[in-house]
Scaffold this active site. Structure first.
Site, PDB file in Angstrom:
ATOM      1  N   SER A  64       0.798  -1.239   0.000  1.00 62.79           N
ATOM      2  CA  SER A  64       0.000   0.000   0.000  1.00 62.79           C
ATOM      3  C   SER A  64       0.828   1.286   0.000  1.00 62.79           C
ATOM      4  O   SER A  64       0.286   2.353  -0.264  1.00 62.79           O
ATOM      5  CB  SER A  64      -0.910   0.035   1.225  1.00 62.79           C
ATOM      6  OG  SER A  64      -1.997  -0.810   1.041  1.00 62.79           O
ATOM      7  N   LYS A  67       0.513   3.445  -2.947  1.00 56.55           N
ATOM      8  CA  LYS A  67      -0.669   4.302  -3.200  1.00 56.55           C
ATOM      9  C   LYS A  67      -0.305   5.789  -3.159  1.00 56.55           C
ATOM     10  O   LYS A  67      -0.934   6.608  -3.825  1.00 56.55           O
ATOM     11  CB  LYS A  67      -1.757   3.994  -2.166  1.00 56.55           C
ATOM     12  CG  LYS A  67      -2.334   2.573  -2.282  1.00 56.55           C
ATOM     13  CD  LYS A  67      -3.189   2.236  -1.068  1.00 56.55           C
ATOM     14  CE  LYS A  67      -3.795   0.835  -1.160  1.00 56.55           C
ATOM     15  NZ  LYS A  67      -4.459   0.447   0.106  1.00 56.55           N
ATOM     16  N   TYR A 189      -3.129  -2.282 -10.561  1.00 53.09           N
ATOM     17  CA  TYR A 189      -3.098  -2.106  -9.094  1.00 53.09           C
ATOM     18  C   TYR A 189      -2.240  -3.189  -8.416  1.00 53.09           C
ATOM     19  O   TYR A 189      -1.426  -2.891  -7.539  1.00 53.09           O
ATOM     20  CB  TYR A 189      -4.532  -2.115  -8.551  1.00 53.09           C
ATOM     21  CG  TYR A 189      -4.604  -2.095  -7.042  1.00 53.09           C
ATOM     22  CD1 TYR A 189      -4.344  -0.930  -6.319  1.00 53.09           C
ATOM     23  CD2 TYR A 189      -4.910  -3.257  -6.319  1.00 53.09           C
ATOM     24  CE1 TYR A 189      -4.379  -0.928  -4.935  1.00 53.09           C
ATOM     25  CE2 TYR A 189      -4.948  -3.258  -4.936  1.00 53.09           C
ATOM     26  CZ  TYR A 189      -4.685  -2.090  -4.248  1.00 53.09           C
ATOM     27  OH  TYR A 189      -4.710  -2.086  -2.868  1.00 53.09           O
ATOM     28  N   VAL A 258       1.165  -3.903   3.832  1.00 52.95           N
ATOM     29  CA  VAL A 258       1.056  -5.218   4.482  1.00 52.95           C
ATOM     30  C   VAL A 258       2.296  -6.089   4.280  1.00 52.95           C
ATOM     31  O   VAL A 258       2.394  -7.156   4.874  1.00 52.95           O
ATOM     32  CB  VAL A 258      -0.203  -6.015   4.059  1.00 52.95           C
ATOM     33  CG1 VAL A 258      -1.467  -5.422   4.619  1.00 52.95           C
ATOM     34  CG2 VAL A 258      -0.278  -6.188   2.562  1.00 52.95           C
TER      35      VAL A 258
END
Ligand code: DON
Length: 304
Positions: A64, A67, A189, A258
């Site tokens: 993440s 992002k 993604y 994560v």
């Protein structure tokens, strides 16, 4: 002058003795293969002095944390229009929750929860000729490091088990907040999340958010206003339902993944990255959070 190296050495020593190291993410099978005993930390200061301790040169999946980088690229491409499709409020929910998305008619709370990041990925798929190549090249340029790459095995592993992200993308599509095919957007993604970096590389990328939008070679990638917005979103939304706790304990804008990485920064002063793959119940690196709390407490440096 702060002796960052001594502080990092002490943090590494404490981390190496810790028995309770958290739990490795297993919903992406490939991530589960990592040894929970890893711990690394790297800090770069505003004069480009580098300090490190532990396994700071081991590659890990940034997940993440990516992002923040896709958001940065989108801001450069379409500017403030991005906020028509994604909000800037903390969600108070875990990163993969979908209930608010339905309640709020397909407008994700912020770009750092999964549905928000999927909207950002959709924008890049629309805007870029070769989305995966172009995004990778953007990251490499900011870092001044052409060795940074996707981990295809991790990307494929997540594709096979990314049921909640398929649900999120389909829900966004039903609200007309996804313009491209679900498969195309999620392929992008899953690749952005699979980017592999070590702690040092991560600080070299995030240096730009510490240094008013300029990378280590002094090239401008973001305006001051964009940096302000991105750092604000990291502070309020970077740790999902633990954003308050991170601000309370550490006092820096930052972002977790994560894979066990955390990157955080004090504008105009330093950028730091930690990696320890064991996660706490909220999905953030257990030892990484403890390490950063120790760093800002011992150096007495935070934004507050
Ligand atoms: O979409 C996912 O679930 C993962 N690729 C990324 C999640 C993540 O890193 C959440 N961060 N703490």
């Amino acid at each position: 002058m702060i002796d960052y190296q001594s502080v990092l050495n002490a943090i590494n020593e404490t981390a190496s003795k810790e028995k309770e190291r958290g739990k490795i993410a297993d919903y992406i099978p490939e991530l589960e293969k990592v040894d929970v005993n890893n711990f690394g930390i790297h800090l770069i200061d505003n004069h480009q002095n580098n300090f490190s301790a532990g396994d700071s040169n081991e590659l890990f999946s940034i997940q993440s944390i990516s992002k923040v980088l896709t958001l940065s690229m989108v801001l450069g491409l379409i500017g403030e229009d991005v906020w028509k499709r994604v909000d800037v409020e903390p969600s108070g929910d875990p990163f993969n929750h979908l209930s608010l998305l339905e309640l709020e008619n397909g407008i994700p709370r912020n770009p750092l929860i999964n549905p928000g990041a999927i909207v950002i990925a959709d924008i890049l798929v629309s805007q870029l000729k070769n989305p995966k190549d172009d995004f990778l090249s953007f990251v490499r340029q900011i870092a001044n490091d052409d060795t940074i790459d996707y981990d295809e095995t991790v990307a494929l592993s997540e594709k096979k088990t990314g049921f909640r992200n398929f649900a999120a993308a389909n829900l966004l599509k039903s609200y007309k907040n996804l313009n491209n095919d679900v498969d195309a957007v999620l392929d992008f993604y899953f690749h952005q999340c699979s980017l592999a970096m070590n702690c040092e590389q991560l600080t070299h990328v995030f240096y730009v958010f510490m240094n008013h939008g300029k990378c280590r070679r002094n090239k401008t990638f973001l305006t001051l206003s964009q940096v302000k917005r991105i750092n604000a979103i990291m502070l309020t939304c970077g740790f999902y339902d633990e954003a308050g706790e991170f601000a309370f304990e550490v006092g820096l804008p930052g972002k977790s993944g994560v894979g066990g990485g955390i990157v955080a920064l004090l504008p105009n002063k330093f950028c730091v990255a930690t990696w320890s793959p064991g996660l706490n119940p909220k999905g953030n690196s257990k030892l990484g959070m403890l390490a950063l709390e120790k760093l800002t407490t011992e150096t007495e440096l935070s934004i507050f």
